[in-house]
Design a protein around this motif. Sequence first.
Motif, PDB file in Angstrom:
ATOM      1  N   ALA A  71       0.832  -1.207   0.000  1.00 35.79           N
ATOM      2  CA  ALA A  71       0.000   0.000   0.000  1.00 35.79           C
ATOM      3  C   ALA A  71       0.867   1.258   0.000  1.00 35.79           C
ATOM      4  N   SER A  72       1.923   1.255   0.811  1.00 41.18           N
ATOM      5  CA  SER A  72       2.795   2.441   0.831  1.00 41.18           C
ATOM      6  C   SER A  72       3.556   2.565  -0.488  1.00 41.18           C
ATOM      7  N   MET A  74       2.381   1.656  -3.412  1.00 37.45           N
ATOM      8  CA  MET A  74       1.412   2.165  -4.388  1.00 37.45           C
ATOM      9  C   MET A  74       1.167   3.663  -4.196  1.00 37.45           C
ATOM     10  N   GLN A  75       1.232   4.136  -2.954  1.00 39.00           N
ATOM     11  CA  GLN A  75       1.082   5.573  -2.708  1.00 39.00           C
ATOM     12  C   GLN A  75       2.287   6.339  -3.256  1.00 39.00           C
ATOM     13  N   ALA A  76       3.462   5.724  -3.205  1.00 42.02           N
ATOM     14  CA  ALA A  76       4.682   6.390  -3.664  1.00 42.02           C
ATOM     15  C   ALA A  76       4.876   6.271  -5.174  1.00 42.02           C
ATOM     16  N   ARG A  77       4.195   5.358  -5.796  1.00 40.57           N
ATOM     17  CA  ARG A  77       4.387   5.100  -7.226  1.00 40.57           C
ATOM     18  C   ARG A  77       4.232   6.333  -8.111  1.00 40.57           C
ATOM     19  N   ASP A  79       4.840   9.379  -7.477  1.00 40.52           N
ATOM     20  CA  ASP A  79       6.009  10.248  -7.303  1.00 40.52           C
ATOM     21  C   ASP A  79       7.197   9.729  -8.109  1.00 40.52           C
ATOM     22  N   ARG A 121       7.572   8.734   1.310  1.00 40.33           N
ATOM     23  CA  ARG A 121       6.333   7.958   1.500  1.00 40.33           C
ATOM     24  C   ARG A 121       6.642   6.488   1.785  1.00 40.33           C
ATOM     25  N   GLY A 125       5.778   4.710   5.365  1.00 39.92           N
ATOM     26  CA  GLY A 125       4.976   3.493   5.391  1.00 39.92           C
ATOM     27  C   GLY A 125       5.711   2.345   6.063  1.00 39.92           C
TER      28      GLY A 125
END
Length: 178
Positions: A71-72, A74-77, A79, A121, A125
């Motif tokens: 999940a972390s 995917m949040q950073a992807r 960027d 990020r 995470g």
Amino acid sequence: MTSRSLKIALAVSVALNVFALAAGGAVWVAREKVEQRVAEAQKPGRSEPVWDVIERMDPAVRDQVKQRLRASAMQARPDFEEARAARREAIALTGAETFDPVAVAALLERSRASEARGRSRLETGAVETLNQLSPADRKALAPILSRHKAKRDARKPEKAEKPIAPAPPAAAEASTRP
């Protein structure tokens, strides 16, 4: 033995010797690669892939850790995608007919900022995930916070850092030409 049988024996002997030399060379190269991998594995830092460590964890904890780390990531992807896109654009501008150093520098700065944001990020995470674990699991996963680059270094030969002399400005060259 006749002359013909001596020639055949000599040809077979030469062929076997060439084969033996090739096999010996292949073994030597393979041994060198294995020794290099062993030396890399003994370097400090991340000793094994993080996913291997995660796979050995208790299944309930393992699934939770994988889910949170993914999940972390995917949040950073976005960027990291933005960082790569800005760097590709900077490379394209550099190869253009007219060079705009200000635009290239701005794109590179945007790329670095996006990459730093993505790394932040990921690390945030990872820390949140580590916070939810037992001390033993935290200790096992602590290396995920290292910025290990052994694989990247293994692909590049070591070079001595040599400063690159700047090219003379085009205007200066034009004024010195006859």
